[in-house]
Write an enzyme that holds these catalytic residues in place. Structure first.
Site, PDB file in Angstrom:
ATOM      1  CE  LYS A 131       1.020   2.795  -0.638  1.00 17.29           C
ATOM      2  NZ  LYS A 131       0.952   2.592  -2.072  1.00 17.29           N
TER       3      LYS A 131
HETATM    4  C1  LIG Z   1       2.191   1.618  -2.704  1.00 16.87           C
HETATM    5  C2  LIG Z   1       2.988   0.470  -2.272  1.00 16.87           C
HETATM    6  C3  LIG Z   1       4.301   0.253  -2.729  1.00 16.87           C
HETATM    7  C4  LIG Z   1       4.938   1.014  -3.836  1.00 16.87           C
HETATM    8  O1  LIG Z   1       4.844   2.355  -3.781  1.00 16.87           O
HETATM    9  P1  LIG Z   1       4.911   3.282  -5.101  1.00 16.87           P
HETATM   10  O2  LIG Z   1       5.237   4.600  -4.470  1.00 16.87           O
HETATM   11  O3  LIG Z   1       3.546   3.279  -5.710  1.00 16.87           O
HETATM   12  O4  LIG Z   1       5.975   2.784  -5.977  1.00 16.87           O
HETATM   13  C5  LIG Z   1       5.002  -0.814  -2.190  1.00 16.87           C
HETATM   14  N1  LIG Z   1       4.467  -1.630  -1.281  1.00 16.87           N
HETATM   15  C6  LIG Z   1       3.197  -1.464  -0.843  1.00 16.87           C
HETATM   16  C7  LIG Z   1       2.664  -2.399   0.177  1.00 16.87           C
HETATM   17  C8  LIG Z   1       2.415  -0.429  -1.340  1.00 16.87           C
HETATM   18  O5  LIG Z   1       1.153  -0.312  -0.930  1.00 16.87           O
END
Ligand SMILES: *Cc1c(COP(=O)(O)O)cnc(C)c1O
Length: 400
Positions: free
Chosen positions: A186
């Site tokens: 992210k």
């Molecule tokens: C990455 C992501 C999540 C979940 O995040 P994690 O930290 O990997 O559990 C949820 N929604 C979206 C749109 C994402 O891209």
């Protein structure tokens, strides 16, 4: 999008504080921790940046979604409206609460289509969860109006669009509650982590307790704390929070780089007849983590993605065929391949073939190509990518 590209001295210094004190947990051990409260500081920094009264951090983005819904009182048999284009975490979080995920079409914003949302509302619907995929947002004004009219909770999944805004408000802060992920890919990362923001004091208090076994966090003796309601463990560790604290301070620098790179690439598309950009709702500002565009047909989009990657423009995605992000590959959800038993109410709604027609989504998704914007590219690399992007697409469109 990835903050992991810039892991450095700031992150190391924050982690070192935690290693020096040896307090790896976010609660308690007040004497031992030498004044270091990384999770708390991260929450303060997040609330300040997102202009909300409250922020709470947890162990992942999936945990953030789960805790957000639980905090808003969503539970067994409640329906939550989600888009067909998202990450599997969206429906996982809903199912983990015993609630029912209801998939709904997207439009040319690549997020929830407001008319489709309104059609999917039943007397069991409790929440609408737009997912701001690939750096841009849903038409939040329209969704909020629907939520107000039907008394539903608006939960923003801003995991892929942190730092973007809508109507002057940071994404995640427009609805009743907003969620972020700080996983490793992210825009800002903790390694693993997530965040919840809200202006609703009750939701915040619920999130704070629920994510720590129901602890009310009153006083300084954890063992003596009370548990006013049931909870789970979705705690973030101090080590993870320390990395996040360094990264949240760098968010605006990362966004500025993404924006610069995005505009150079976008400019190379504007001269191309046949390429349309994904629609950004009026009043929206992207976080520029992806460049998203439509080709005239599905065949051309597939070809474009393949040839772009072949020509060295890596990290371009064709989500339509992706196992993790688009409904066409979610047999495990549509057929409920669950290790344990699933409730009858979930079966009844999810296995219903009538609700599984998403030709409107397929129309847009089939033609979409998304190119990731990286932070670490040199000026030459960005310029070269822009030239290649233009050349490859121009050839494909001319031949078509
Ligand atoms: C990455 C992501 C999540 C979940 O995040 P994690 O930290 O990997 O559990 C949820 N929604 C979206 C749109 C994402 O891209």
């Amino acid at each position: 999008m990835p903050g992991f590209e810039f892991f450095g001295a700031l992150e190391r210094a924050e982690v070192q504080d935690v290693l020096d004190s040896g307090v790896l947990m976010r609660y308690g051990f007040d004497g031992m921790r030498q004044g270091h409260w990384k999770a708390k500081e991260l929450e303060q920094a997040l609330a300040k940046r997102m202009q909300t009264s409250f922020a709470h951090t947890v162990s992942s983005g999936t945990a953030a979604l789960t805790v957000a819904m639980a905090s808003a009182g969503i539970g067994a048999g409640d329906e939550v409206i989600l888009p067909t284009f998202t990450f599997v975490a969206s429906f996982e979080a809903v199912l983990s609460l015993g609630a029912i995920p209801v998939l709904v079409d997207i439009d040319d914003t690549l997020t929830l289509a407001p008319e489709a949302v309104e059609k999917a509302i039943t007397k069991r619907t409790r929440a609408v969860m737009p997912v701001h995929m690939c750096g841009s947002m849903a038409d939040l004004k329209a969704l909020k109006a629907i939520c107000t009219k039907h008394q539903l909770i608006l939960i923003e999944d801003a995991c892929q669009a942190i730092g973007g805004s809508y109507d002057g408000k940071p994404l995640g802060s427009y609805g009743d509650i907003g969620c972020f992920s700080f996983d490793f890919v992210k825009t800002i990362t903790c390694g693993e982590g997530g965040g919840i923001i809200t202006n609703n004091k009750d939701f915040y208090t619920h999130a704070d307790h629920y994510s720590d076994h129901g602890h009310d966090h009153v006083g300084t003796d954890r063992g003596a704390e009370k548990h006013p309601f049931l909870g789970y463990n979705y705690r973030i560790s101090e080590l993870h929070a320390a990395v996040g604290l360094a990264q949240v301070k760098r968010l605006d620098d990362f966004l500025a780089i993404q924006k610069r790179h995005y505009h150079i690439l976008e400019a190379s598309l504007k001269k191309l007849e046949g390429i349309t950009l994904r629609r950004v709702p009026d009043g929206g500002v992207q976080n520029y983590s992806f460049l998203n565009f439509f080709l005239p047909t599905e065949t051309l989009a597939r070809k474009a993605q393949k040839e772009l990657v072949g020509a060295g423009v890596d990290a371009c995605f064709y989500w339509f065929d992706n196992n993790w992000h688009y409904h066409t590959k979610w047999d495990h959800l549509k057929e409920l391949h669950s290790l344990g038993p699933v409730s009858e109410e979930i079966k009844k709604r999810v296995l219903n073939e009538e609700t599984q027609n998403f030709t409107a989504s397929d129309h847009w998704m089939g033609r979409t190509v998304s190119c990731l914007i990286k932070l670490s590219w040199s000026e030459e690399e960005v310029a070269h990518r822009a030239t290649t992007l233009h050349r490859v697409l121009d050839t494909i469109l001319t031949e078509a």
